[in-house]
Motif scaffolding. Structure first.
Motif, short mmCIF file in Angstrom:
data_model
loop_
_atom_site.label_atom_id
_atom_site.label_comp_id
_atom_site.label_asym_id
_atom_site.label_seq_id
_atom_site.Cartn_x
_atom_site.Cartn_y
_atom_site.Cartn_z
N ARG A 123 0.83 -1.21 0.00
CA ARG A 123 0.00 0.00 0.00
C ARG A 123 0.86 1.26 0.00
O ARG A 123 0.43 2.31 -0.46
N GLU A 181 -0.93 4.51 1.56
CA GLU A 181 -0.43 4.59 2.93
C GLU A 181 0.76 5.54 2.87
O GLU A 181 1.58 5.45 1.96
N ASP A 210 -3.16 -7.29 -4.14
CA ASP A 210 -3.27 -7.45 -2.69
C ASP A 210 -4.13 -8.68 -2.39
O ASP A 210 -5.34 -8.58 -2.34
N GLU A 254 -10.32 3.34 -2.14
CA GLU A 254 -8.94 3.20 -2.61
C GLU A 254 -8.90 2.93 -4.11
O GLU A 254 -8.07 3.50 -4.82
#
Lengths: 361, 280
Positions: free
Chosen positions: A49, A55, A160, B172
């Protein structure tokens, strides 16, 4: 397409005393398929991330291509990401889902259309283009999510745990599809999973993470045959490598009352952890005394769980081998791994020799 | 399991009658003349004067100034109801969006402040609100009628809970797809909230439609009269020996009932969906 350079990257969450990811150095070549693998909470997703920009990076630098992206918005990093729960927009059709990112980038409509059509053909999504995600099966949804990544033609794909929500059979076939797609497009890929089998089968290079640090980086077979630590040894490979407390005295290894000659004088003396893969044990007339507890039948192979000198050990046998309550085992030449008991790091390995063991009187 | 149970049906029928009879009585009675009602009481049978009563109610220039008709009152009520519903949805959605998706100091503290206002009904702040509107010169205006009541803790709460249930990955994915905060709201959240919006629309429309106290305070001119006030006006004619126009009051009551029922009927499929399942 681009390389990704991760240098000294760490992540400390606000309020946390210890960093979740610390001091990661990794350089990914253009077109390489890298798999980050580790148990949950090891920081693999956090690292991914951070590369994606979802992030904040609290230390170190990430370069995609030759551009420093620490402060670049995820949309401008030229990456595409596939999520575990697909993260498709539920109110949009498959076509709209795939086109959304391109539309936001003001790609011309004809270009969008041809790219979506191309991706749909590649992923066999043609018949579903006008359906909503809720009318698709899990595997189809994940293909749409991949399609959404593919149409962007990004510098890198980030995955992911994309297969975790699928059932076992579908996981295997999707695994193949991801690999095929990546080979064909040649796009640099970073893939996160906790499944060591997925990691082994997909990766050009494997990165094993533990507690926010890299334990080992290498080609899958390298890691399998030369694990750098007991952690890697127990994590990679199924069944997990047997780890047994033993002691080196002179030129032989003592497991309980059994002595295994190592052929030459060893540099390391005293207590060690001996690692032996289940398939590297052979049934012999004499050697390590093994008592059977129970047997797991896998069809092609039979896993025999038991004890040797009071320590648990798993043994892989061919299904036609005869079963007894007790065996004597020897270790296949060159297949003994020695680790430091305290640090868990790999010790210089004994030269390959025949480790026919004998029971001390 | 499919056995017919007479007692169950009995209970259901009883319940239905309990709910429907008063409405039926109102409808039937409104088709009789005022004199008949005055001498015979309520009716359960249709009378012959329905059309003319409703026509009178909708078109007669009534009230003290003779400025206001039933149609006018109905329009006022509709403006109030729709204004309330739309305004509250827009405002509470914006508030919830800020609370859920933006990191700012004291966000949850602010939310609880908003939430506690649920405990304070309009009546508590009615005097200060009136003062403010009066100072702003907004008495006797639609703005003055609608705006002070737009802040909605209920709506904010509903939308906040809904936004929180939207998976983070969607945000996201949208960020990676290059959607900024505004685009994410328009392209993703609003379409996902459709059922939620329908549910809140119903609740708030009915709430606005039924307002009585606030419009009475805010507006003195009869052209701002709502149906709720009109009904009362009709019965307020105890001048001399005149019989109150019971029939017209009933007709107006039925007219006041119709739009909320219509709204519920139209939106109920989404309403139920909005309250029970999410579109994910």
């Amino acid at each position: 397409m681009a390389s990704i350079d991760i240098s000294n990257v760490s992540k400390t969450y606000p309020g946390a005393s210890a960093p979740s990811v610390s001091d990661i150095n990794l350089s990914i070549r253009d077109g390489e398929f890298i798999v980050l693998v580790g148990p949950s909470g090891c920081g693999k997703s956090t690292l991914l991330r951070m590369v994606a920009g979802l992030e904040d990076i609290t230390g170190g630098e990430v370069h995609i291509g030759d551009r420093l992206v620490n402060r670049v918005d995820p949309a401008d990093r030229d990456i595409a990401m596939v999520f575990q729960n697909y993260a498709l927009y539920p109110h949009m059709t498959v076509r709209e889902n795939m086109a959304y990112g391109l539309k936001n980038r003001r790609t011309p409509a004809t270009e969008i259309e041809s790219r979506v059509a191309e991706a749909a053909r590649m992923l066999e999504l043609g018949p579903y283009l006008d359906r909503k995600p809720r009318a698709l099966s899990g595997g189809q949804r994940q293909r749409v999510a991949m399609g959404r990544a593919v149409v962007r033609q990004p510098a890198a794909f980030l995955f992911d745990e994309p297969l975790s929500n699928l059932d076992a059979k579908l996981r295997v076939s999707m695994r193949g599809e991801i690999r095929r797609l990546q080979k064909r497009l040649g796009t640099t890929s970073l893939y996160v999973t906790h499944d060591q089998l997925e990691a082994m089968t997909l990766a050009d290079r494997l990165v094993v993470l533990n507690a926010g640090r890299i334990e080992q980086v290498g080609a899958p077979l390298d890691i399998y045959h030369n694990p750098a630590s007991t952690f890697v040894a127990s994590f990679i490979g199924s069944p997990a490598m047997n780890l047994i407390d033993a002691e080196i005295r002179g030129s032989s290894l003592h497991i309980g009352a059994t002595e295994v000659p190592l052929g030459s004088m060893q540099a390391a003396q005293g207590p060690v952890t001996a690692g032996i893969r289940a398939e590297d044990l052979q049934v012999t007339g004499h050697g390590l005394p093994f008592r059977v507890d129970f047997v797991e039948e896998l069809g092609a192979q039979r896993l025999v769980h038991g004890h040797v000198e009071g320590q648990p050990l798993t043994l892989a046998l061919t299904p036609d081998a005869a079963l007894h309550d007790a065996f004597h085992l020897s270790i296949r030449p060159g297949a003994l791994h020695l680790f430091d008991t305290r640090s868990g790091r790999r010790l210089p390995q004994p030269e390959s020799g025949v480790f026919a063991s004998r029971v001390l009187a | 399991m499919n056995r017919v149970r007479p007692f169950d049906h009995f209970v259901l029928i009883l319940g239905t009658l309990f709910m429907v009879l008063p409405v039926a009585v109102a409808v039937m009675t409104s088709t009789h003349t005022a004199v008949e009602i005055h001498s015979h009481g309520l009716f359960l049978t249709p009378g012959g004067h329905g059309a003319e009563t409703y026509a009178t109610v909708l078109t007669r220039q009534g009230g003290f100034t003779g400025q206001v008709t039933g149609t006018r009152m109905m329009m006022n009520s509709l403006i109030l109801g729709i204004g309330f519903a739309v305004g509250k949805i827009v405002l509470s959605m914006a508030a919830a969006y800020a609370l859920v998706y933006f990191r700012f100091r004291f966000a949850s503290f602010l939310f609880w402040i908003i939430f506690t206002t649920l405990l304070l009904p309009l009546e508590v702040r009615i005097m200060p609100s009136y003062q403010v509107m009066s100072d702003l010169g907004l008495l006797n205006s639609y703005t003055g009628l609608i705006v002070p009541l737009l802040a909605s803790a209920t709506g904010t709460f509903y939308f906040r809970q809904f936004f929180k249930s939207v998976p983070d990955e969607l945000l996201e994915a949208a960020r990676i797809d290059g959607a900024g905060p505004f685009k994410f709201l328009i392209d993703v959240l609003i379409p996902l909230s459709r059922t939620m919006m329908a549910a809140i629309f119903i609740i708030m429309f009915v709430y606005g439609w039924n307002q009585y106290l606030w419009p009475m305070l805010m507006t003195t001119e009869e052209r701002f009269f709502t149906l709720m006030r009109g009904i009362k006006q009709i019965l307020q004619v105890w001048v001399g020996s005149q019989i109150p126009d019971y029939n017209e009051a009933f007709a107006l009551a039925i007219l006041a009932l119709a739009p909320p029922v219509l709204v519920v009927v139209v939106f109920q499929r989404w309403f139920i969906k909005g309250l029970t399942e999410s579109d994910k």
